[in-house]
Design a protein around this motif. Structure first.
Motif, mmCIF file in Angstrom:
data_model
loop_
_atom_site.group_PDB
_atom_site.id
_atom_site.type_symbol
_atom_site.label_atom_id
_atom_site.label_comp_id
_atom_site.label_asym_id
_atom_site.label_seq_id
_atom_site.Cartn_x
_atom_site.Cartn_y
_atom_site.Cartn_z
ATOM 1 N N HIS A 1 -3.222 0.699 -11.531
ATOM 2 C CA HIS A 1 -3.860 0.086 -10.360
ATOM 3 C C HIS A 1 -3.875 1.038 -9.167
ATOM 4 C CE1 HIS A 1 -4.092 -3.465 -12.708
ATOM 5 N NE2 HIS A 1 -2.809 -3.732 -12.672
ATOM 6 N N MET A 2 -4.464 2.212 -9.379
ATOM 7 C CA MET A 2 -4.545 3.195 -8.303
ATOM 8 C C MET A 2 -5.945 3.793 -8.260
ATOM 9 S SD MET A 2 -1.801 6.116 -7.273
ATOM 10 C CE MET A 2 -1.730 6.896 -8.873
ATOM 11 N N ALA A 3 -6.498 3.845 -7.054
ATOM 12 C CA ALA A 3 -7.777 4.511 -6.829
ATOM 13 C C ALA A 3 -7.501 5.969 -6.478
ATOM 14 C CB ALA A 3 -8.548 3.823 -5.710
ATOM 15 N N CYS A 4 -8.547 6.747 -6.343
ATOM 16 C CA CYS A 4 -8.388 8.176 -6.111
ATOM 17 C C CYS A 4 -9.499 8.666 -5.183
ATOM 18 C CB CYS A 4 -8.449 8.922 -7.442
ATOM 19 S SG CYS A 4 -8.346 10.728 -7.329
ATOM 20 N N GLY B 1 0.806 -1.209 0.000
ATOM 21 C CA GLY B 1 0.000 0.000 0.000
ATOM 22 C C GLY B 1 0.843 1.265 0.000
ATOM 23 N N MET B 2 0.341 2.293 -0.651
ATOM 24 C CA MET B 2 1.025 3.585 -0.662
ATOM 25 C C MET B 2 0.036 4.685 -1.004
ATOM 26 S SD MET B 2 3.207 3.695 -4.219
ATOM 27 C CE MET B 2 2.435 3.463 -5.837
ATOM 28 N N ILE B 3 0.356 5.879 -0.533
ATOM 29 C CA ILE B 3 -0.405 7.080 -0.864
ATOM 30 C C ILE B 3 0.448 7.944 -1.777
ATOM 31 C CG2 ILE B 3 -1.496 9.165 0.037
ATOM 32 C CD1 ILE B 3 -1.836 7.670 2.709
ATOM 33 N N VAL B 4 -0.085 8.291 -2.930
ATOM 34 C CA VAL B 4 0.580 9.213 -3.851
ATOM 35 C C VAL B 4 -0.106 10.560 -3.695
ATOM 36 C CG1 VAL B 4 1.146 9.700 -6.260
ATOM 37 C CG2 VAL B 4 1.146 7.337 -5.428
ATOM 38 N N ILE C 1 -12.976 6.829 -4.400
ATOM 39 C CA ILE C 1 -13.593 7.016 -3.088
ATOM 40 C C ILE C 1 -14.070 8.454 -2.939
ATOM 41 C CG2 ILE C 1 -13.196 6.930 -0.594
ATOM 42 C CD1 ILE C 1 -11.019 4.821 -1.154
ATOM 43 N N PRO C 2 -15.378 8.708 -2.811
ATOM 44 C CA PRO C 2 -15.872 10.075 -2.591
ATOM 45 C C PRO C 2 -15.375 10.619 -1.257
ATOM 46 C CG PRO C 2 -17.662 8.584 -3.226
ATOM 47 C CD PRO C 2 -16.471 7.733 -2.913
ATOM 48 N N LEU D 1 -3.312 4.613 -3.546
ATOM 49 C CA LEU D 1 -4.310 5.661 -3.415
ATOM 50 C C LEU D 1 -3.738 7.008 -3.833
ATOM 51 C CD1 LEU D 1 -7.176 6.461 -2.361
ATOM 52 C CD2 LEU D 1 -6.088 6.931 -0.161
ATOM 53 N N LEU D 2 -4.438 7.686 -4.730
ATOM 54 C CA LEU D 2 -4.115 9.066 -5.101
ATOM 55 C C LEU D 2 -4.924 9.995 -4.203
ATOM 56 C CD1 LEU D 2 -2.745 11.078 -7.054
ATOM 57 C CD2 LEU D 2 -4.726 10.811 -8.564
ATOM 58 N N PHE D 3 -4.212 10.816 -3.436
ATOM 59 C CA PHE D 3 -4.858 11.652 -2.418
ATOM 60 C C PHE D 3 -4.232 13.044 -2.499
ATOM 61 C CE2 PHE D 3 -6.392 13.385 1.385
ATOM 62 C CZ PHE D 3 -7.187 12.509 2.107
#
Length: 249
Positions: A104-107, A82-85, A129-130, A151-153
């Motif tokens: 393969h990254m959600a946002c 897991g990682m946060i970008v 993810i809202p 995850l793109l955050f």
């Protein structure tokens, strides 16, 4: 006159691309859960969305609207677990450039965007993810990251406002997710020569020059044991301020 015509043609082509693409993703988000389990469906949806974003950027490049230099992104591609970008957010299309480069990254995105018919299908298929309600967003992010997801955050929460200078204040949600998920935060320093698609820039207003972007991956930060969320955010924000002032960033 020809240059203006090129920009108008590019704008129309982009609109048609996403009208047809959005329709295709609406069908895809209905089909994927029937064929795959939940996790596999999101992975497939993310791959399709990445392909769509890459096609869109090729379209913009062909019309000579934008060019982007990626620095250090191979480190994100090689990262396991897991990682946060976490990029800063000067313009509306920042997520497109990052998601086109890393698979393969959600946002995390504004909940209101899930009501947009062009965006809904792709965002749903890719497991985005809202950001509201906040407690649900935090739980979904933490669970996904603990399961090894990417995850793109955006730590600013929204596009950078001119009155805030280089960066908006950072939102506390990023620190809480990093703390509870126990994953690294990879800062991405985004620089641009243009105000195109900045906060307050209307979609119909065309750029006046070719847009140049640079996206540079910084050193990962881990939330320290017994650390304080605000201290972590302050340290993270200082990394951006230092990098954005550097000619090399």
């Amino acid at each position: 006159m020809l240059d203006r015509l090129r920009l108008i043609t590019a704008w129309i082509a982009s609109l048609l691309y996403w009208i047809f693409g959005g329709t295709g993703f609406l069908l895809l988000c209905l089909l994927l859960p029937v064929v795959f389990n939940e996790d596999d469906a999101k992975m497939v949806g993310q791959s399709f969305l990445r392909t769509a974003f890459r096609g869109f950027l090729k379209l913009l490049s062909w019309f000579e609207i934008v060019e982007c230099e990626y620095v250090g992104f191979e480190r994100l591609k090689d990262q396991q677990g897991g990682m946060i970008v976490a990029p800063n957010h000067p313009a509306l299309w920042d997520a497109v450039f990052v998601l086109a480069e890393v698979d393969h990254m959600a946002c995390v995105l504004k909940a209101s965007l899930m009501c947009n018919p062009i965006l809904f299908g792709g965002a749903t298929a890719a497991g985005f993810i809202p950001n509201e309600p906040t407690h649900k967003m935090l739980r979904q992010c933490i669970d996904m990251l603990k399961g090894g997801g990417r995850l793109l955050f955006f730590p600013e929460g929204t596009r950078t406002r001119a009155e805030n200078g280089e960066l908006n204040p950072f939102q506390g949600g990023l620190a809480l997710v990093a703390k509870n998920a126990g994953v690294p935060v990879w800062p991405v320093y985004v620089k641009t020569n243009s105000r195109y698609l900045n906060k307050g820039w209307p979609l119909w207003r065309l750029p006046t020059e070719k847009v140049s972007l640079s996206m540079t991956v910084g050193e990962p930060l881990h939330f320290p044991a017994n650390g304080d969320p605000q201290t972590f955010l302050n340290e993270l924000r200082q990394c951006y301020l230092t990098a954005l002032k550097s000619p090399a960033a």
